[in-house]
Write a protein that holds these residues in place. Sequence first.
Motif, PDB file in Angstrom:
ATOM      1  N   THR A  72     101.446  57.456 104.670  1.00 44.52           N
ATOM      2  CA  THR A  72     100.743  56.633 105.655  1.00 44.52           C
ATOM      3  C   THR A  72     101.634  56.453 106.884  1.00 44.52           C
ATOM      4  N   VAL A  73     101.010  55.992 107.963  1.00 45.10           N
ATOM      5  CA  VAL A  73     101.748  55.755 109.206  1.00 45.10           C
ATOM      6  C   VAL A  73     102.315  54.335 109.189  1.00 45.10           C
ATOM      7  N   HIS A  74     103.595  54.232 109.514  1.00 44.72           N
ATOM      8  CA  HIS A  74     104.288  52.941 109.597  1.00 44.72           C
ATOM      9  C   HIS A  74     104.709  52.714 111.053  1.00 44.72           C
ATOM     10  N   GLU A  78      98.923  51.354 106.642  1.00 41.58           N
ATOM     11  CA  GLU A  78      97.989  51.731 105.576  1.00 41.58           C
ATOM     12  C   GLU A  78      96.891  52.672 106.060  1.00 41.58           C
ATOM     13  N   LEU A  79      97.269  53.547 106.975  1.00 43.15           N
ATOM     14  CA  LEU A  79      96.351  54.564 107.498  1.00 43.15           C
ATOM     15  C   LEU A  79      97.024  55.925 107.398  1.00 43.15           C
ATOM     16  N   GLY A  80      96.272  56.939 107.001  1.00 46.01           N
ATOM     17  CA  GLY A  80      96.768  58.295 107.082  1.00 46.01           C
ATOM     18  C   GLY A  80      96.882  58.700 108.546  1.00 46.01           C
ATOM     19  N   LEU A 101     105.146  58.466 106.647  1.00 40.02           N
ATOM     20  CA  LEU A 101     106.053  58.545 105.512  1.00 40.02           C
ATOM     21  C   LEU A 101     105.357  58.210 104.205  1.00 40.02           C
ATOM     22  N   GLN A 102     105.954  58.706 103.173  1.00 39.55           N
ATOM     23  CA  GLN A 102     105.448  58.480 101.827  1.00 39.55           C
ATOM     24  C   GLN A 102     106.267  57.357 101.209  1.00 39.55           C
ATOM     25  N   ALA A 103     105.654  56.215 101.050  1.00 45.17           N
ATOM     26  CA  ALA A 103     106.373  55.046 100.547  1.00 45.17           C
ATOM     27  C   ALA A 103     106.752  55.199  99.079  1.00 45.17           C
ATOM     28  N   GLU A 104     105.869  55.825  98.312  1.00 49.70           N
ATOM     29  CA  GLU A 104     106.120  56.007  96.885  1.00 49.70           C
ATOM     30  C   GLU A 104     105.678  57.401  96.470  1.00 49.70           C
TER      31      GLU A 104
END
Length: 205
Positions: free
Chosen positions: A109-111, A124-126, A100-103
């Motif tokens: 990044t992957v959550h 904090e990883l693509g 998801l795109q946080a901003e």
Amino acid sequence: MEQSAWSEISALVAAAPYPVEVLPADSQQAAACLAILELTTRSWLGAVVANSGGLVIDHGWLRVLGGGHDGLPGVAAQMVPGAGRLVVAFDVMGGQFAWLQAEPAVRPTVHYFGPEDLAWQDLELGYGDWLEAMLTGALAGFYEGLRWPGWEAEVASVALDQGISAWPPPWTREGKDLSAVSRRPILLAELVSVHQDAARQLGSL
């Protein structure tokens, strides 16, 4: 160029320190999934979708979604309109990995949403870096607190559409030691729903 991403992934699969099963791809399902996601096979996610029904990693502990397979949905099936995130993997304990795109203007990044804390955390990883980490040995450290002696055989016996439900659950003080709780297989979709409901009730979602 279209095969380059999959050749990299295949090399990591072959060299992985634990078993990795590449589920067979259904070309029609894969093509439909790629079209919905608007991805090409040059991307790692696109390559996984196009070349596999999914990846089953470390005795079935982690199920990375691909184009779809019996018991495992395709990535596109997990899209939630307006949610801003795309679920790309599930683990056997009902945890979810979402891209998801946080901003705005920040790369996605992957959550991870895990059953031990019931909250989304940004790894904090693509997608490519995350998958590479999962295929090169990161699972052992990542899941250190969620495993118990003999988990390999127990997890390997669970079907693709199932997860392991623990009682007391991992987010409780009594459920922290997975070797001391009651464990049973239930439908993975049901397990994921249980965790999300608990998170809503506890106000962490």
